[in-house]
Scaffold this active site. Structure first.
Site, short mmCIF file in Angstrom:
data_model
loop_
_atom_site.label_atom_id
_atom_site.label_comp_id
_atom_site.label_asym_id
_atom_site.label_seq_id
_atom_site.Cartn_x
_atom_site.Cartn_y
_atom_site.Cartn_z
N ASP A 202 49.76 24.20 2.30
CA ASP A 202 50.91 23.64 1.58
C ASP A 202 52.16 24.30 2.18
O ASP A 202 52.08 24.98 3.22
CB ASP A 202 50.77 23.83 0.06
CG ASP A 202 50.87 25.28 -0.38
OD1 ASP A 202 50.98 26.18 0.49
OD2 ASP A 202 50.83 25.53 -1.61
N CYS B 239 47.42 28.66 1.39
CA CYS B 239 48.48 28.35 0.43
C CYS B 239 48.99 29.70 -0.06
O CYS B 239 48.69 30.73 0.56
CB CYS B 239 48.01 27.42 -0.69
SG CYS B 239 46.74 28.04 -1.78
N THR C 25 48.47 31.75 -2.83
CA THR C 25 47.40 32.67 -3.21
C THR C 25 46.07 32.34 -2.54
O THR C 25 45.14 33.16 -2.58
CB THR C 25 47.15 32.60 -4.72
OG1 THR C 25 46.70 31.28 -5.04
CG2 THR C 25 48.39 32.94 -5.53
N HIS D 135 27.50 36.56 4.80
CA HIS D 135 26.76 36.40 3.54
C HIS D 135 26.88 35.00 2.94
O HIS D 135 25.94 34.53 2.30
CB HIS D 135 27.25 37.41 2.50
CG HIS D 135 26.82 38.81 2.79
ND1 HIS D 135 26.99 39.85 1.89
CD2 HIS D 135 26.21 39.36 3.88
CE1 HIS D 135 26.52 40.97 2.41
NE2 HIS D 135 26.05 40.71 3.62
N HIS E 246 20.41 35.62 1.97
CA HIS E 246 21.71 34.95 1.75
C HIS E 246 21.55 33.43 1.74
O HIS E 246 22.24 32.74 1.01
CB HIS E 246 22.72 35.41 2.81
CG HIS E 246 22.94 36.88 2.77
ND1 HIS E 246 23.54 37.50 1.70
CD2 HIS E 246 22.59 37.86 3.65
CE1 HIS E 246 23.58 38.81 1.93
NE2 HIS E 246 23.01 39.05 3.10
#
Ligand code: RB5
Length: 143
Positions: free
Chosen positions: A8, A65, A67, A98, A133
């Site tokens: 964004d 973005c 966060t 993982h 995993h």
């Protein structure tokens, strides 16, 4: 590799610089926007990248973005996507080792550009470990 990338407005500067970095490393890059600094809605771009992964049009993705959380939440609605948020090199490495993340998501407002490049490099160089995993990844899907 053919890498899809999106952001964004908050991730635009890092996206632009990462495209140049990836092209310099010989990768093919598909840019899904945004390409404007105007405020915009992250799902509009995350869904373009997610759809391209679902259709096999790109091999992997990078998203940014402010966060990173909006991108992760939106991208993970796509069945073929395993998007992981990373904020340092070790976390980026573990998203592949993982979690077999096929999209690396970074919080552009909370990491330096230098850290973003180091995370991309670590994520791209790391191989999925498989084994226990893979069993855990298989349990993520709702049945
Ligand atoms: C934009 O202000 C911000 O909300 C967005 O970049 C992101 O952090 C959302 O998850």
């Amino acid at each position: 590799m053919k890498i899809g990338i999106c952001s964004d407005h908050a991730g635009l500067e890092y996206k632009t610089r990462l495209i140049a970095y990836l092209l310099g490393k010989g990768h093919e890059v598909v840019n899904f926007g945004t390409d404007s600094p105007e405020s915009c809605d992250y799902p509009d771009y995350a869904h373009l990248l997610g759809a391209a992964l679902d259709k096999g049009e790109v091999d992997a993705g990078i998203a940014l973005c402010g966060t990173g959380n909006g991108m992760v939440m939106t991208l993970n609605r796509h069945p073929s996507v395993r998007a992981c948020l990373a904020w340092n090199v070790e976390v980026a490495r573990l998203t592949k080792e993982h979690n077999d993340a096929n999209v690396l998501v970074m919080p552009a407002r909370f990491v330096s550009y230098r850290m973003a490049v180091m995370m991309v490099r670590a994520w791209m160089e790391t191989k999925f470990a498989g084994g226990r995993h893979q069993r855990r990844i298989d349990k993520i899907a709702l049945h």
